[in-house]
Design an enzyme around this catalytic site. Structure first.
Site, short mmCIF file in Angstrom:
data_model
loop_
_atom_site.label_atom_id
_atom_site.label_comp_id
_atom_site.label_asym_id
_atom_site.label_seq_id
_atom_site.Cartn_x
_atom_site.Cartn_y
_atom_site.Cartn_z
CG PHE A 1 -23.54 73.25 111.08
CD1 PHE A 1 -23.44 74.11 110.00
CD2 PHE A 1 -22.38 72.62 111.53
CE1 PHE A 1 -22.21 74.34 109.38
CE2 PHE A 1 -21.15 72.85 110.92
CZ PHE A 1 -21.08 73.71 109.84
N GLY A 2 -26.58 72.78 109.33
CA GLY A 2 -26.86 72.92 107.90
C GLY A 2 -27.68 71.76 107.36
N GLY B 1 -17.10 84.19 110.26
CA GLY B 1 -17.79 84.49 111.51
C GLY B 1 -18.56 83.28 112.00
CG ASN B 2 -20.29 78.96 110.59
OD1 ASN B 2 -20.32 78.33 111.63
ND2 ASN B 2 -21.05 78.66 109.55
CE LYS C 1 -18.89 77.57 106.63
NZ LYS C 1 -18.85 78.45 105.47
CG ASP D 1 -17.75 79.45 99.35
OD1 ASP D 1 -18.52 79.78 100.27
OD2 ASP D 1 -18.11 79.41 98.16
CG HIS E 1 -17.82 69.29 102.99
ND1 HIS E 1 -18.58 68.91 104.10
CD2 HIS E 1 -18.13 70.58 102.76
CE1 HIS E 1 -19.31 69.94 104.50
NE2 HIS E 1 -19.06 70.96 103.71
#
Length: 183
Positions: free
Chosen positions: A143-144, A9-10, A13, A67, A171
């Site tokens: 982000f993050g 849902g991101n 990504k 993930d 990554h």
């Protein structure tokens, strides 16, 4: 054009994956009933998402679960597979607080993608980005943890290097290129 249904849902990504895989049609399978991410490894969690995605994806699309996380040397590799829960909405603040007073700032971003075809074939791709954690946030893209993650061989953070740099070097971009090669 090959199709991918990303079990996430991101939207960040999704955008990264679209930029890394321009020859693929990629759609987001964000729904209200995502599976629990309770695997012991990135690959476990990516597979859980891919299997969930396979149940909801168009038959002609690869269902892809992803993930990712960050591993800090001074934290014994944590937060690792628990990154999203550990960050609790403030990844930069939480990381800077956890490393207060630490001389060891080494870290790496890790991403694992699992793709499952309608016939059950499964592919696994991994990407890593080595670096360190800055002592303060800088940059305004990404982000993050991007405002505090300095890639190996660079001086600015990922957020300072910008989204264009990230598209080719993150990554997730590395895992996506490996997945494209496998597909």
């Amino acid at each position: 054009m090959p199709r991918i249904a990303l079990a996430s849902g991101n939207p960040h990504k999704l955008e990264e994956l679209r930029r890394a895989l321009p020859r693929f049609e990629i759609q987001l399978l964000g729904r209200d009933d995502p599976p629990p991410e309770d695997g012991a490894t990135y690959e476990d969690n990516a597979r859980i998402k891919a299997r969930w995605g396979r149940a909801h994806a168009p038959e002609d699309a690869w269902a892809v679960g992803e993930d990712s996380g960050i591993e800090a040397v001074a934290l014994g590799g944590a937060p690792g597979v628990h990154t999203a829960r550990w960050a609790a909405g403030d990844p930069v603040g939480r990381m800077l607080e956890a490393l207060t007073g630490e001389k060891e700032r080494g870290a790496r971003y890790v991403c694992v993608m699992v793709a499952i075809a309608a016939d059950g074939r499964e592919l696994v791709a991994e990407g890593m980005l080595q670096g360190s954690i800055a002592r303060e946030a800088s940059g305004d893209e990404g982000f993050g943890f991007d405002p505090v993650f300095v890639p190996e061989g660079e001086t600015p953070t990922v957020a300072g290097l910008g989204d264009a740099w990230k598209r080719g070097h993150s990554h997730r971009a590395r895992a996506a290129r490996e997945l494209a090669r496998l597909l």
